[in-house]
Design a protein around this motif. Structure first.
Motif, short mmCIF file in Angstrom:
data_model
loop_
_atom_site.label_atom_id
_atom_site.label_comp_id
_atom_site.label_asym_id
_atom_site.label_seq_id
_atom_site.Cartn_x
_atom_site.Cartn_y
_atom_site.Cartn_z
N GLN A 136 0.81 -1.23 0.00
CA GLN A 136 0.00 0.00 0.00
C GLN A 136 0.84 1.28 0.00
N PRO A 137 1.85 1.42 0.87
CA PRO A 137 2.60 2.68 0.89
C PRO A 137 3.59 2.85 -0.27
N ALA A 138 3.78 1.82 -1.07
CA ALA A 138 4.73 1.90 -2.19
C ALA A 138 4.21 2.87 -3.26
N SER A 139 5.13 3.45 -4.01
CA SER A 139 4.75 4.35 -5.10
C SER A 139 4.02 3.56 -6.19
N SER A 140 3.30 4.25 -7.05
CA SER A 140 2.59 3.56 -8.13
C SER A 140 3.58 2.88 -9.08
N ASP A 141 4.75 3.50 -9.29
CA ASP A 141 5.78 2.87 -10.13
C ASP A 141 6.28 1.56 -9.52
N LEU A 142 6.52 1.59 -8.23
CA LEU A 142 7.01 0.37 -7.57
C LEU A 142 5.92 -0.71 -7.55
N ARG A 143 4.69 -0.32 -7.35
CA ARG A 143 3.60 -1.31 -7.40
C ARG A 143 3.55 -1.99 -8.76
N MET A 144 3.72 -1.19 -9.81
CA MET A 144 3.71 -1.76 -11.16
C MET A 144 4.89 -2.73 -11.32
N LYS A 145 6.07 -2.33 -10.85
CA LYS A 145 7.24 -3.20 -10.96
C LYS A 145 7.00 -4.52 -10.23
N VAL A 146 6.41 -4.44 -9.04
CA VAL A 146 6.13 -5.64 -8.25
C VAL A 146 5.18 -6.57 -9.01
N MET A 147 4.15 -6.02 -9.63
CA MET A 147 3.19 -6.87 -10.35
C MET A 147 3.81 -7.46 -11.61
N ILE A 148 4.61 -6.69 -12.33
CA ILE A 148 5.32 -7.26 -13.49
C ILE A 148 6.20 -8.41 -13.01
N HIS A 149 6.92 -8.19 -11.92
CA HIS A 149 7.81 -9.19 -11.34
C HIS A 149 7.04 -10.46 -10.96
N GLU A 150 5.90 -10.30 -10.29
CA GLU A 150 5.13 -11.48 -9.85
C GLU A 150 4.53 -12.23 -11.04
N PHE A 151 4.04 -11.51 -12.04
CA PHE A 151 3.54 -12.20 -13.23
C PHE A 151 4.69 -12.87 -13.98
N GLY A 152 5.90 -12.36 -13.83
CA GLY A 152 7.08 -13.03 -14.38
C GLY A 152 7.31 -14.38 -13.72
#
Length: 191
Positions: A136-152
């Protein structure tokens, strides 16, 4: 005469060592799990993900859909689309408190009834959990990176340790797919 011959051999060896040391070599730093999406259960060209209401409740829909779609268009043999039918989904995305310090995690399973994850088998189901208190407190850019990473991970990519890549753990200051990530997916699902 022997000294001249010895010097020539030494020079030739030195030149060969320098050439072999500094000659550009292809880099295959991406890391792949040995498992993969089962083509008998569902062609890997159309993996479907479902967003649980817990994700919608936290307003993470955008980062999840962007993270999934980032893997599209790289390999003709792998693509991700969303579905509104939970039972037919290959990947389910949830959000809640996982009681640890990770932003999210992913597990791949042989089937939907498996109790443990499987990284070296042919899998038919993946689960992505978003850890809301940390995410939740992560930036929108970091949230996107995390989701790309997890879908990877759901695609079969492991953590990168060398090159600049979305699959490298942590906030590394880049939030889009990198060459290493794309090369890894192409190697996993060659056209």
């Amino acid at each position: 005469m022997k000294m001249v011959r010895h010097n020539r051999i030494t020079v030739i060896i030195l030149v060969l060592v320098l050439v072999l040391t500094f000659y550009p070599k292809p880099s295959y730093a991406y890391v792949l799990y040995s498992g993969y999406w089962s083509s008998t259960a569902k062609p890997s060209t159309n993996v479907e993900y479902y967003v649980d209401s817990s994700v919608t409740g936290y307003n993470y829909d955008t980062s999840v859909s962007s993270g999934a779609s980032a893997w599209n268009g790289i390999s003709l043999k792998y693509g991700i689309t969303s579905t509104t039918v939970a039972d037919s989904a290959d990947i389910k995305v949830f959000a809640g408190d996982t009681h640890d310090t990770s932003w999210a995690d992913t597990l791949n399973y042989k089937n939907k009834t498996d109790a443990g994850g499987c990284w070296s088998c042919s899998w038919n189901y993946s689960r992505i959990r978003i850890n809301a208190p940390v995410y939740q407190p992560a930036s929108s850019d970091l949230r996107m990176k995390v989701m790309i990473h997890e879908f990877g991970h759901a695609a079969g990519m492991d953590h990168e340790t060398v090159n600049k890549a979305i699959m490298k753990q942590g906030d590394n200051g880049y939030y889009t797919m990198q060459t290493d990530d794309k090369d890894g997916l192409k190697a996993k699902y060659p056209n």
